[in-house]
Write an enzyme that holds these catalytic residues in place. Structure first.
Site, short mmCIF file in Angstrom:
data_model
loop_
_atom_site.label_atom_id
_atom_site.label_comp_id
_atom_site.label_asym_id
_atom_site.label_seq_id
_atom_site.Cartn_x
_atom_site.Cartn_y
_atom_site.Cartn_z
CB CYS A 1 0.35 47.51 43.41
SG CYS A 1 1.67 46.65 42.53
CB CYS B 1 12.82 44.80 38.73
SG CYS B 1 11.72 44.49 40.13
CB CYS C 1 6.50 50.46 37.61
SG CYS C 1 6.62 48.88 36.78
CB CYS D 1 11.09 38.72 42.26
SG CYS D 1 10.52 38.18 40.63
CB SER E 1 1.45 41.86 35.99
OG SER E 1 2.51 42.16 35.11
N GLY F 1 7.55 39.68 43.09
CA GLY F 1 7.33 38.29 42.75
C GLY F 1 6.73 38.08 41.37
CD GLU F 2 5.69 35.54 36.75
OE1 GLU F 2 4.54 35.09 36.63
OE2 GLU F 2 6.09 36.56 36.16
CG ASN G 1 9.23 55.45 38.29
OD1 ASN G 1 9.01 56.65 38.35
ND2 ASN G 1 8.32 54.57 37.92
CD GLU H 1 9.06 47.79 49.33
OE1 GLU H 1 8.62 48.48 48.39
OE2 GLU H 1 10.21 47.92 49.78
CB SER I 1 6.33 42.24 32.54
OG SER I 1 5.58 42.59 33.67
CG LEU I 2 6.42 42.61 25.16
CD1 LEU I 2 6.45 41.09 25.00
CD2 LEU I 2 5.52 43.24 24.09
CG HIS I 3 9.31 45.26 30.29
ND1 HIS I 3 8.37 46.26 30.50
CD2 HIS I 3 9.22 44.43 31.36
CE1 HIS I 3 7.76 46.05 31.66
NE2 HIS I 3 8.25 44.95 32.19
CB CYS J 1 13.52 42.14 35.63
SG CYS J 1 12.37 40.82 35.14
#
Length: 349
Positions: free
Chosen positions: A109, A123, A337, A116, A195, A163-164, A294, A94, A218-220, A120
């Site tokens: 983006c 996600c 996101c 991935c 990111s 993906g990372e 979201n 995507e 991406s801390l979160h 997470c």
């Protein structure tokens, strides 16, 4: 040496010189080939009119030029575009295109992997697992496809899709350089952002790249326990080591880091979480981007309350930390996101 039948988009531009030499062509043909593929976004070898017919025939036979297929193209009420793109082997990703509110910028983006491996908790892509890494040309194809379909130039790109990126480092860096090249897409380095979930070896490598690409993490959560709850595959990169790595990155590059922080009600938005974030940011040249989560189907997570988010913005500002609230876009087409997921293949299988 590249193998016969390797698709041209799977070959790094740094290998083009050897490729054209192997086909009996002078070295300047590699630059022409690069410009056709990435500067002009050629869809076929027939378009490459300044290449000899024999050379084009050899390329078509030995290194096919595959185009991505747009399986789905949804347009949000806020002007965001989400595309499901399929590569020649059937793998889908995507891509999201986000015009700025004033219409001056167009940000893409892009995805760096199909699926991935990071799993997470918040996600949708992480629930799908990893299909494969994307080649550099396939990553760039996402941006070229947006430019072709929307009929306008992309001004900014962010590697925040599926993906990372740092688990596909070489292909991602090659893609960034194609996007940045004057002969490619001509996007300024400071308008190109990657990111990462915090892959320390990738951060270390990235700090030594000569271009001024920007870095987001991406801390979160700045609590190790909460972060592992949300991002279980980051257990190899504990927060103290991550902070040390980022401090080295800032020292080497003199560039600030952006921390992405998804705000989840009663999970990572408590007072203790705020204090942990303040402590983590202390001494770092950084910017915090707060993102209300979201909705993802079957997810138990809910976005933080508006008053909580505002408190975080106010308190971090008092501590000298620039903090912004992300303008979430495309949620009605599952383009925001945390929502990226290849729903098309499920609906049509």
């Amino acid at each position: 040496m590249t193998r016969m039948n390797t698709p041209i988009k799977n070959i790094l531009p740094s290998e083009f010189d050897a490729l054209v030499k192997g086909l009996g062509q002078p070295s300047f043909r590699s630059k022409q080939l690069f410009e056709w593929l990435y500067g002009k976004g050629a869809q076929s070898y027939e378009e490459m009119t300044n290449l000899p017919a024999k050379f084009r025939a050899q390329l078509a036979q030995e290194h096919p030029l595959h185009n991505v297929e747009v399986l789905e193209h949804a347009i949000s009420s806020d002007g965001t575009h989400k595309m499901i793109l399929q590569y020649h082997d059937g793998v889908c990703v995507e891509t999201v295109a986000i015009p700025s509110r004033n219409g001056e910028r167009l940000t893409v983006c892009f995805s760096t992997q199909a699926g991935c491996p990071m799993a997470c908790a918040f996600c949708a892509t992480g629930k799908e697992g990893l299909s494969r890494n994307l080649f550099a040309g396939e990553i760039v194809d996402q941006v070229l496809t947006v430019q072709r379909l929307l009929g306008r130039r992309v001004s900014n790109v962010v590697g925040m899709g599926q993906g990372e990126p740092f688990l596909n480092y070489d292909n991602v860096l090659a893609a960034l350089r194609i996007m940045n090249s004057d002969k490619g897409l001509g996007i300024g380095a400071r308008h190109i952002c990657i990111s990462t979930c915090g892959i320390i070896p990738g951060i270390e490598r990235f700090s030594h790249e000569p271009e001024q690409f920007t870095l987001a993490v991406s801390l979160h959560s700045a609590s190790q326990a909460t972060r592992l709850q949300l991002m279980p595959k980051t257990n190899s990169f504990p927060l103290p080591e991550l902070k040390s790595s980022l401090a080295r990155y800032i020292e080497i590059t003199n560039r600030r880091v952006t921390f992405e922080y998804i705000m989840i009600d009663n999970v990572n938005d408590k007072e203790s979480n705020l204090q942990e974030l303040l402590q983590f940011c202390k001494g770092l040249l950084c910017h915090v981007n707060l993102i209300p989560i979201n909705a993802v189907p079957e997810s138990p997570f809910k976005p933080s309350k508006q008053q909580t988010i505002q408190k975080w913005i106010d308190v971090t500002a008092k501590h000298g930390i620039e903090t912004t609230l992300r303008d979430s876009r495309g949620s009605d087409i599952a383009g925001a996101c945390g929502q990226l997921k290849n729903t098309f293949t499920q609906q049509h299988s």
